[in-house]
Design a protein around this motif. Structure first.
Motif, PDB file in Angstrom:
ATOM      1  N   TRP A 465       0.831  -1.204   0.000  1.00 58.08           N
ATOM      2  CA  TRP A 465       0.000   0.000   0.000  1.00 58.08           C
ATOM      3  C   TRP A 465       0.867   1.256   0.000  1.00 58.08           C
ATOM      4  CZ3 TRP A 465      -4.792   0.847  -1.224  1.00 58.08           C
ATOM      5  CH2 TRP A 465      -5.496   1.954  -0.745  1.00 58.08           C
ATOM      6  N   ALA A 466       1.949   1.216   0.763  1.00 59.20           N
ATOM      7  CA  ALA A 466       2.849   2.377   0.797  1.00 59.20           C
ATOM      8  C   ALA A 466       3.524   2.566  -0.550  1.00 59.20           C
ATOM      9  CB  ALA A 466       3.886   2.195   1.907  1.00 59.20           C
ATOM     10  N   HIS A 469       1.488   4.267  -3.143  1.00 60.81           N
ATOM     11  CA  HIS A 469       1.164   5.645  -2.768  1.00 60.81           C
ATOM     12  C   HIS A 469       2.419   6.517  -2.700  1.00 60.81           C
ATOM     13  CE1 HIS A 469      -2.755   3.947  -1.670  1.00 60.81           C
ATOM     14  NE2 HIS A 469      -3.206   5.183  -1.729  1.00 60.81           N
ATOM     15  N   GLY A 470       3.469   6.088  -3.387  1.00 59.35           N
ATOM     16  CA  GLY A 470       4.651   6.930  -3.526  1.00 59.35           C
ATOM     17  C   GLY A 470       5.703   6.780  -2.463  1.00 59.35           C
ATOM     18  N   SER A 471       5.472   5.971  -1.422  1.00 62.58           N
ATOM     19  CA  SER A 471       6.464   5.802  -0.363  1.00 62.58           C
ATOM     20  C   SER A 471       7.383   4.648  -0.736  1.00 62.58           C
ATOM     21  CB  SER A 471       5.779   5.539   0.987  1.00 62.58           C
ATOM     22  OG  SER A 471       6.732   5.439   2.020  1.00 62.58           O
ATOM     23  N   ARG A 483       5.283   8.664   7.635  1.00 64.24           N
ATOM     24  CA  ARG A 483       4.326   8.427   6.548  1.00 64.24           C
ATOM     25  C   ARG A 483       4.347   6.965   6.116  1.00 64.24           C
ATOM     26  NH1 ARG A 483       4.221   8.862   0.742  1.00 64.24           N
ATOM     27  NH2 ARG A 483       2.084   9.352   0.072  1.00 64.24           N
ATOM     28  N   LEU A 487       1.085   4.417   6.434  1.00 72.78           N
ATOM     29  CA  LEU A 487       0.522   3.693   5.290  1.00 72.78           C
ATOM     30  C   LEU A 487       0.559   2.188   5.529  1.00 72.78           C
ATOM     31  CD1 LEU A 487       2.075   5.799   2.400  1.00 72.78           C
ATOM     32  CD2 LEU A 487      -0.361   5.603   2.930  1.00 72.78           C
ATOM     33  N   TYR A 491      -2.708  -0.316   5.792  1.00 69.99           N
ATOM     34  CA  TYR A 491      -2.885  -1.538   4.996  1.00 69.99           C
ATOM     35  C   TYR A 491      -3.206  -2.740   5.880  1.00 69.99           C
ATOM     36  CZ  TYR A 491      -1.631  -5.850   2.686  1.00 69.99           C
ATOM     37  OH  TYR A 491      -1.665  -7.144   2.231  1.00 69.99           O
ATOM     38  N   CYS A 510       2.320   2.282 -11.200  1.00 70.47           N
ATOM     39  CA  CYS A 510       2.892   3.192 -10.211  1.00 70.47           C
ATOM     40  C   CYS A 510       4.409   3.265 -10.338  1.00 70.47           C
ATOM     41  CB  CYS A 510       2.504   2.756  -8.799  1.00 70.47           C
ATOM     42  SG  CYS A 510       0.781   3.077  -8.383  1.00 70.47           S
ATOM     43  N   ASP A 514       6.765   6.593 -11.588  1.00 75.14           N
ATOM     44  CA  ASP A 514       7.522   7.143 -10.454  1.00 75.14           C
ATOM     45  C   ASP A 514       8.895   7.615 -10.932  1.00 75.14           C
ATOM     46  OD1 ASP A 514       8.645   7.787  -8.078  1.00 75.14           O
ATOM     47  OD2 ASP A 514       8.551   5.795  -7.195  1.00 75.14           O
TER      48      ASP A 514
END
Length: 519
Positions: A465-466, A469-471, A483, A487, A491, A510, A514
């Motif tokens: 999930w992280a 979402h860009g992590s 952050r 995340l 999850y 994703c 990125d």
């Protein structure tokens, strides 16, 4: 109110009557007389009477409820197969089919009612088979009585005569196999939950005695903040230190449950202890010392005398874990078949680009804080001296090779972790595994967020999930660590089969989109 309270509820109770507590002590002393002599004194080797020959990580142990469901599925399949063979040999038509299907369901229900899937540790094979025989007789009798109301006696008798012997023999033989499997799994430690106790109290001693008698759980040690005043051991179980020692103790990846046993009137101490232990990924339960005898005895029984079919854990969680493991195996094998040619090309390119092995392994945190070895394609130059603390990758890091930059940007370096997924150390979807001792600046990352260890309540994943979402990549500031952890915890709270599929589908777009994260 029950004396066992799950960690999330954070409840306590009033002190029970003193006379009832004394009665409990007398009863425990009487039961303690039946214990083997070797288990009465303090442990000389600090291992205690419960420690198995080898400790099995919690991720690799079997859950009793899942095993019981597996046995039930095996029984129903074998009953139907035996009935089909008997039906074909006996040629008794539709009545035989009704006997086969109805009998299988009736026998399965009867086996459950007779607790034939409990496999209590103290139950000998002969006693289990006697229970099985009684359950089968009741199930077969119920089938005969139900079908007799609309089936001629002669036809029904012929069908039952063809089905019952074959079905009974098949079930009898299969339960011998089940019993031997359970015995072997328990001997190896794969089917016995491990417990540590916090609080060297009378309730802790009574729990240890009850568990010694039942042998349905292993109590590996006791921790107490008053360790200086505590005995070296309780009924042979060693006192291993205070709660500070517990938080970092090496046995914690092998512990299923922490049981807090503190006086019921010490409400402030209970709250403080729950808050401190809340950072651990292990399940925490509360057993209040000083409750009335009946409540305490019931609570101890639920912890110390759990048969196979009632080992702790919510049924929904068990089904979810089985579904997730099945998903990992099916998708992981398919991914390995597709990725194998790419992995060979990447390995070849790495060998041509710089000296050193194509694969790189690193110790990272896995489920329940277990240290696992994670495999990756090597993307950096081989360092001559090992580093005690892990420095995270930075922009234009001079350690990264030419091929390494490409495989890191495309996440091809993560492909060998498919093998970690297939062996059960990782999952396809979950919190990304962080290196042991990972640093954020000059501070160890795990010290920046109180909930950091919560991300270890699930197996780490190749994606998560992280990640979508860009992590991704390094978390080199406290804000990025917070952050990432937020995340990951989100999850874990939302995890489902469909959410995992969504994350798997979203991972590739994703990654391709990125361009900001350092890799």
């Amino acid at each position: 109110m029950s004396s066992v309270v799950q960690f999330q509820r954070k409840e306590s109770s009033e002190t029970g009557p003193e006379s009832q507590t004394h009665a409990t002590d007398a009863r425990v002393a009487e039961r303690h007389a039946d214990l083997p002599p070797a288990e009465r004194g303090a442990s000389e080797d600090r291992r205690g009477p419960f420690r198995p020959k080898s400790l099995i990580p919690t991720r690799a142990r079997l859950q009793g409820r899942v095993v019981a469901r597996m046995f039930q599925a095996g029984d129903i399949v074998l009953l139907l197969v035996a009935g089909a063979i008997a039906h074909r040999i006996g040629a008794v038509g539709a009545v035989g089919l009704a006997v086969t299907c109805g009998g299988a369901l009736a026998v399965l229900l009867s086996l459950s009612l007779f607790r034939a899937y409990g496999f209590n540790r103290r139950e000998e094979l002969a006693h289990h088979l006697a229970r099985l025989t009684g359950a089968f007789a009741v199930g077969a009798g119920a089938t005969f009585a139900l079908l007799l109301s609309f089936t001629p006696m002669a036809t029904l008798g012929q069908a039952m005569a063809a089905w019952a012997p074959a079905a009974f023999a098949a079930t009898y033989g299969l339960h011998i196999v089940w019993w031997l499997c359970v015995r072997r799994w328990r001997a190896s430690g794969r089917l016995t939950p491990n417990i540590v106790v916090v609080g060297a109290t009378g309730a802790a001693e009574r729990l240890i005695v009850a568990t010694l008698l039942s042998r349905e759980a292993n109590i590996l040690g006791v921790f107490d903040d008053r360790a200086a005043r505590s005995p070296a051991g309780i009924r042979g179980v060693p006192v291993l230190g205070d709660t500070n020692a517990l938080l970092a103790h090496r046995i914690m990846p092998y512990v299923d449950r922490i049981v807090i046993t503190v006086p019921s009137q010490a409400r402030a101490r209970v709250g403080q202890m729950i808050e401190r232990l809340g950072v651990l990924p292990n399940e925490v339960s509360l057993l209040l010392d000083g409750e009335d005898a009946a409540h305490e005895a019931a609570a101890i029984s639920r912890i110390a005398d759990v048969p196979l079919a009632h080992i702790s854990g919510a049924p929904m969680d068990d089904r979810r874990a089985v579904a997730k493991r099945g998903q990992d195996l099916l998708v992981g094998l398919a991914a390995l078949a597709v990725a194998a040619p790419v992995m060979l090309l990447v390995a070849w390119a790495i060998k041509l680009d710089s000296p050193g092995p194509a694969l790189f392994r690193q110790r990272r945190h896995g489920f329940n804080n277990e240290e696992i070895v994670v495999w990756k394609f090597r993307s950096m130059r081989v360092q001559s001296a090992p580093q005690s603390k892990v420095r995270q990758t930075q922009a234009d890091d001079d350690r990264v090779t030419r091929v390494g930059r490409f495989i890191r940007k495309t996440s091809l370096d993560e492909l060998p972790q498919i093998f970690n997924v297939l062996t059960g150390e990782m999952s396809l979807v979950g919190p990304r595994p962080h290196p042991v001792g990972m640093m954020t600046g000059d501070i160890e990352s795990a010290r920046l967020v109180a909930e950091y260890a919560h991300r270890h309540r699930m197996k780490p994943g190749m994606t998560g999930w992280a990640a979508i979402h860009g992590s991704r990549g390094p978390v080199d500031t406290p804000e990025l660590v917070k952050r990432r952890v937020a995340l990951d915890v989100e999850y874990i709270e939302r995890q489902s089969f469909l959410l995992d599929l969504y994350i798997i589908v979203m991972t590739l777009p994703c990654l391709l989109g990125d361009r900001e994260n350092i890799r």
